[in-house]
Write a protein that holds these residues in place. Structure first.
Motif, PDB file in Angstrom:
ATOM      1  N   VAL A   1       9.394  -8.337   3.513  1.00 22.35           N
ATOM      2  CA  VAL A   1       8.373  -8.088   4.541  1.00 22.35           C
ATOM      3  C   VAL A   1       7.156  -8.926   4.160  1.00 22.35           C
ATOM      4  CG1 VAL A   1       6.893  -6.375   5.637  1.00 22.35           C
ATOM      5  CG2 VAL A   1       9.211  -5.740   4.899  1.00 22.35           C
ATOM      6  N   SER A   2       6.543  -9.613   5.126  1.00 18.60           N
ATOM      7  CA  SER A   2       5.406 -10.492   4.839  1.00 18.60           C
ATOM      8  C   SER A   2       4.164 -10.053   5.605  1.00 18.60           C
ATOM      9  CB  SER A   2       5.737 -11.940   5.215  1.00 18.60           C
ATOM     10  OG  SER A   2       6.881 -12.386   4.520  1.00 18.60           O
ATOM     11  N   THR A   3       3.005 -10.318   5.038  1.00 20.34           N
ATOM     12  CA  THR A   3       1.736 -10.093   5.721  1.00 20.34           C
ATOM     13  C   THR A   3       1.113 -11.447   6.061  1.00 20.34           C
ATOM     14  OG1 THR A   3       0.143 -10.207   3.879  1.00 20.34           O
ATOM     15  CG2 THR A   3       1.415  -8.162   4.115  1.00 20.34           C
ATOM     16  N   ALA A   4       0.058 -11.421   6.838  1.00 21.14           N
ATOM     17  CA  ALA A   4      -0.729 -12.628   7.108  1.00 21.14           C
ATOM     18  C   ALA A   4      -1.595 -12.933   5.884  1.00 21.14           C
ATOM     19  CB  ALA A   4      -1.602 -12.413   8.337  1.00 21.14           C
ATOM     20  N   PRO A   5      -2.158 -14.147   5.797  1.00 25.33           N
ATOM     21  CA  PRO A   5      -3.072 -14.449   4.696  1.00 25.33           C
ATOM     22  C   PRO A   5      -4.280 -13.520   4.693  1.00 25.33           C
ATOM     23  CG  PRO A   5      -2.372 -16.474   5.775  1.00 25.33           C
ATOM     24  CD  PRO A   5      -1.878 -15.335   6.625  1.00 25.33           C
ATOM     25  N   TYR A   6      -4.767 -13.210   3.507  1.00 23.43           N
ATOM     26  CA  TYR A   6      -5.936 -12.359   3.298  1.00 23.43           C
ATOM     27  C   TYR A   6      -5.881 -11.076   4.127  1.00 23.43           C
ATOM     28  CZ  TYR A   6      -7.996 -16.354   0.884  1.00 23.43           C
ATOM     29  OH  TYR A   6      -8.235 -17.397   0.014  1.00 23.43           O
ATOM     30  N   PRO A   7      -4.857 -10.261   3.950  1.00 23.69           N
ATOM     31  CA  PRO A   7      -4.816  -8.996   4.695  1.00 23.69           C
ATOM     32  C   PRO A   7      -5.967  -8.091   4.278  1.00 23.69           C
ATOM     33  CG  PRO A   7      -3.201  -8.984   2.922  1.00 23.69           C
ATOM     34  CD  PRO A   7      -3.753 -10.378   2.981  1.00 23.69           C
ATOM     35  N   ALA A   8      -6.476  -7.320   5.214  1.00 28.27           N
ATOM     36  CA  ALA A   8      -7.524  -6.354   4.891  1.00 28.27           C
ATOM     37  C   ALA A   8      -6.968  -5.349   3.885  1.00 28.27           C
ATOM     38  CB  ALA A   8      -7.990  -5.640   6.148  1.00 28.27           C
ATOM     39  N   ARG A   9      -7.790  -4.949   2.957  1.00 29.58           N
ATOM     40  CA  ARG A   9      -7.338  -4.079   1.876  1.00 29.58           C
ATOM     41  C   ARG A   9      -6.719  -2.793   2.408  1.00 29.58           C
ATOM     42  NH1 ARG A   9      -9.454  -0.280  -1.751  1.00 29.58           N
ATOM     43  NH2 ARG A   9      -8.745  -0.543  -3.913  1.00 29.58           N
ATOM     44  N   ALA A  10      -7.393  -2.156   3.362  1.00 31.25           N
ATOM     45  CA  ALA A  10      -6.884  -0.896   3.912  1.00 31.25           C
ATOM     46  C   ALA A  10      -5.543  -1.108   4.602  1.00 31.25           C
ATOM     47  CB  ALA A  10      -7.899  -0.303   4.881  1.00 31.25           C
ATOM     48  N   ASP A  11      -5.421  -2.217   5.314  1.00 33.93           N
ATOM     49  CA  ASP A  11      -4.155  -2.511   5.998  1.00 33.93           C
ATOM     50  C   ASP A  11      -3.033  -2.764   4.985  1.00 33.93           C
ATOM     51  OD1 ASP A  11      -5.496  -2.314   8.390  1.00 33.93           O
ATOM     52  OD2 ASP A  11      -5.713  -4.489   8.655  1.00 33.93           O
ATOM     53  N   LEU A  12      -3.364  -3.448   3.895  1.00 33.05           N
ATOM     54  CA  LEU A  12      -2.354  -3.728   2.877  1.00 33.05           C
ATOM     55  C   LEU A  12      -1.881  -2.434   2.215  1.00 33.05           C
ATOM     56  CD1 LEU A  12      -0.698  -5.611   1.110  1.00 33.05           C
ATOM     57  CD2 LEU A  12      -2.723  -5.929  -0.342  1.00 33.05           C
ATOM     58  N   ILE A  13      -2.819  -1.577   1.866  1.00 32.59           N
ATOM     59  CA  ILE A  13      -2.448  -0.302   1.248  1.00 32.59           C
ATOM     60  C   ILE A  13      -1.579   0.519   2.191  1.00 32.59           C
ATOM     61  CG2 ILE A  13      -3.389   1.918   0.482  1.00 32.59           C
ATOM     62  CD1 ILE A  13      -5.710   0.356  -0.782  1.00 32.59           C
ATOM     63  N   ALA A  14      -1.945   0.530   3.478  1.00 30.27           N
ATOM     64  CA  ALA A  14      -1.143   1.273   4.456  1.00 30.27           C
ATOM     65  C   ALA A  14       0.266   0.692   4.571  1.00 30.27           C
ATOM     66  CB  ALA A  14      -1.847   1.254   5.810  1.00 30.27           C
ATOM     67  N   LEU A  15       0.388  -0.619   4.566  1.00 29.05           N
ATOM     68  CA  LEU A  15       1.704  -1.250   4.661  1.00 29.05           C
ATOM     69  C   LEU A  15       2.569  -0.922   3.447  1.00 29.05           C
ATOM     70  CD1 LEU A  15       3.669  -3.278   6.037  1.00 29.05           C
ATOM     71  CD2 LEU A  15       2.585  -5.057   4.655  1.00 29.05           C
ATOM     72  N   LEU A  16       1.958  -1.010   2.262  1.00 27.91           N
ATOM     73  CA  LEU A  16       2.716  -0.719   1.044  1.00 27.91           C
ATOM     74  C   LEU A  16       3.147   0.740   0.998  1.00 27.91           C
ATOM     75  CD1 LEU A  16       0.633  -2.735  -1.587  1.00 27.91           C
ATOM     76  CD2 LEU A  16       2.764  -3.411  -0.467  1.00 27.91           C
ATOM     77  N   ALA A  17       2.282   1.628   1.466  1.00 28.21           N
ATOM     78  CA  ALA A  17       2.645   3.048   1.507  1.00 28.21           C
ATOM     79  C   ALA A  17       3.790   3.286   2.477  1.00 28.21           C
ATOM     80  CB  ALA A  17       1.428   3.872   1.900  1.00 28.21           C
ATOM     81  N   SER A  18       3.823   2.511   3.561  1.00 30.06           N
ATOM     82  CA  SER A  18       4.883   2.663   4.564  1.00 30.06           C
ATOM     83  C   SER A  18       6.192   2.042   4.102  1.00 30.06           C
ATOM     84  CB  SER A  18       4.435   2.036   5.883  1.00 30.06           C
ATOM     85  OG  SER A  18       5.489   2.008   6.826  1.00 30.06           O
ATOM     86  N   GLU A  19       6.135   0.828   3.564  1.00 29.20           N
ATOM     87  CA  GLU A  19       7.349   0.098   3.198  1.00 29.20           C
ATOM     88  C   GLU A  19       7.909   0.504   1.838  1.00 29.20           C
ATOM     89  OE1 GLU A  19       9.056  -1.811   5.060  1.00 29.20           O
ATOM     90  OE2 GLU A  19       7.663  -2.130   6.727  1.00 29.20           O
ATOM     91  N   GLN A  20       7.050   1.018   0.958  1.00 28.11           N
ATOM     92  CA  GLN A  20       7.462   1.421  -0.386  1.00 28.11           C
ATOM     93  C   GLN A  20       8.247   0.310  -1.108  1.00 28.11           C
ATOM     94  OE1 GLN A  20       6.947   4.892  -1.963  1.00 28.11           O
ATOM     95  NE2 GLN A  20       5.283   4.305  -0.610  1.00 28.11           N
ATOM     96  N   PRO A  21       7.645  -0.859  -1.269  1.00 29.42           N
ATOM     97  CA  PRO A  21       8.382  -1.964  -1.896  1.00 29.42           C
ATOM     98  C   PRO A  21       8.637  -1.738  -3.382  1.00 29.42           C
ATOM     99  CG  PRO A  21       6.089  -2.555  -1.635  1.00 29.42           C
ATOM    100  CD  PRO A  21       6.261  -1.246  -0.920  1.00 29.42           C
ATOM    101  N   ASP A  22       9.696  -2.352  -3.855  1.00 27.73           N
ATOM    102  CA  ASP A  22      10.005  -2.361  -5.281  1.00 27.73           C
ATOM    103  C   ASP A  22       9.275  -3.499  -5.991  1.00 27.73           C
ATOM    104  OD1 ASP A  22      12.534  -0.404  -5.434  1.00 27.73           O
ATOM    105  OD2 ASP A  22      12.693  -1.617  -3.625  1.00 27.73           O
ATOM    106  N   ALA A  23       8.907  -4.530  -5.226  1.00 27.05           N
ATOM    107  CA  ALA A  23       8.213  -5.684  -5.803  1.00 27.05           C
ATOM    108  C   ALA A  23       7.210  -6.232  -4.797  1.00 27.05           C
ATOM    109  CB  ALA A  23       9.205  -6.773  -6.195  1.00 27.05           C
TER     110      ALA A  23
END
Length: 325
Positions: A28-50
């Motif tokens: 799963v990829s994000t855009a460059p310089y994702p907003a911190r809150a958006d990044l945390i929300a994405l990681l909480a949703s996707e639960q990546p291993d890396a």
């Protein structure tokens, strides 16, 4: 086994993503310089291993904690100043980097910036486009017989040293942490940075950003450089005191600068460097040619896939926390 990888700040090259998928991963990829809150929300949703870190402000402890499944942080490149390595170590998360994958590309970019300054390319291009055709206004000079001082003798610095040999430059190197063999046949080791700053026509920065190197090229250091000398920075912007650099470019001693990185990225559109005619600028792209991007992605993906599937990788890829002073 299946696993999830989030590439923060842009996608992996197709070759790299294919390696992850082949090993059983999902990317799963994000855009460059994702907003911190958006990044945390994405990681909480996707639960990546890396997490693969490309273009982001900072991967800190709160970002890392967003995925309880996180096992690994991989830098898509060599510099890890955008990762809190100490916080990762405290959380038991290994940090790896694609050491050397884009070294040749960055070295070529340093050479390009140097040649552009030496041959007055920016001014001459604008002159011709404006209808000019007068050779007497040309201020270019030869690099043959000039001296180049390298701050940092990692793979990039060593590659750059080799590239300028056919030009006839004499190369000095300052790196208190490099082994003697790092200097090779092309570079004379210098023990004192101040001495090298005062004797070289060109200073090129290839050191990592650490507490010791932050602000290393400050007003005092710039004041030691030879009149008319050039500064090349393809390392990290924070190594240079930009306010002092502007003053040195306006009032001496610097004759010019070639910059690929800045203290704050992206920089302000009103940055005073933009108005200076003796500066060549690029947006931190020295190591992101298509060739280098493929190599970095392939190396990063290979190492991530290996660790996610229980294999081992070379110790040289692991990034250790800096020792406390």
């Amino acid at each position: 086994m299946s696993f999830t990888v989030v590439s923060v700040g842009g996608p992996l090259a197709p070759e790299g993503e294919a390696l992850i998928v082949k090993a059983g991963g999902r990317v799963v990829s994000t855009a460059p310089y994702p907003a911190r809150a958006d990044l945390i929300a994405l990681l909480a949703s996707e639960q990546p291993d890396a997490i693969v870190v490309r273009v982001v402000e900072k991967i800190d402890a709160d970002v890392m904690r967003a995925s309880p499944r996180l096992k690994l942080i991989a830098k898509h490149g060599a510099g890890t100043n955008d990762i809190d390595v100490e916080a990762a170590a405290a959380l038991g998360l290994p940090v790896i980097a694609a050491v050397g994958a884009n070294a040749h590309s960055v070295a070529e970019h340093a050479l390009a910036l140097l040649l552009a300054l030496a041959k007055d390319i920016r001014t001459q291009d604008a002159f011709v486009r404006g209808g000019g055709w007068e050779k007497r206004v040309y201020k270019g000079f030869e690099l043959r017989g000039r001296t180049l001082g390298l701050v940092g003798l990692g793979m990039i610095g060593r590659s750059f040293a080799a590239m300028v040999q056919p030009l006839g430059m004499t190369v000095f190197g300052y790196d208190p942490f490099a082994a003697p063999e790092a200097f090779g046949p092309h570079v004379e080791r210098v023990a004192d940075l101040d001495d090298m700053l005062g004797r070289c026509d060109v200073i090129s920065l290839h050191c990592p950003l650490t507490p010791q190197t932050e602000g290393l090229i400050n007003a005092r250091a710039l004041g030691l450089m030879k009149p008319g000398s050039l500064l090349i920075n393809t390392a990290r912007g924070e190594v240079v005191d930009e306010e002092a650099l502007v003053a040195a470019l306006k009032n001496g001693p610097l004759g010019g600068a070639g910059l690929d990185s800045f203290a704050h990225e992206p920089p302000s559109p009103t940055h005073p460097l933009w108005s200076l005619p003796n500066v060549i600028l690029s947006p931190h792209i020295g190591g992101v040619t298509e060739d280098a991007r493929r190599q970095v992605s392939t190396m990063t993906a290979t190492n991530v896939a290996a660790l996610m599937t229980g294999e081992t990788i070379s110790p040289r890829f692991y990034v250790k926390p800096k020792p406390k002073a």
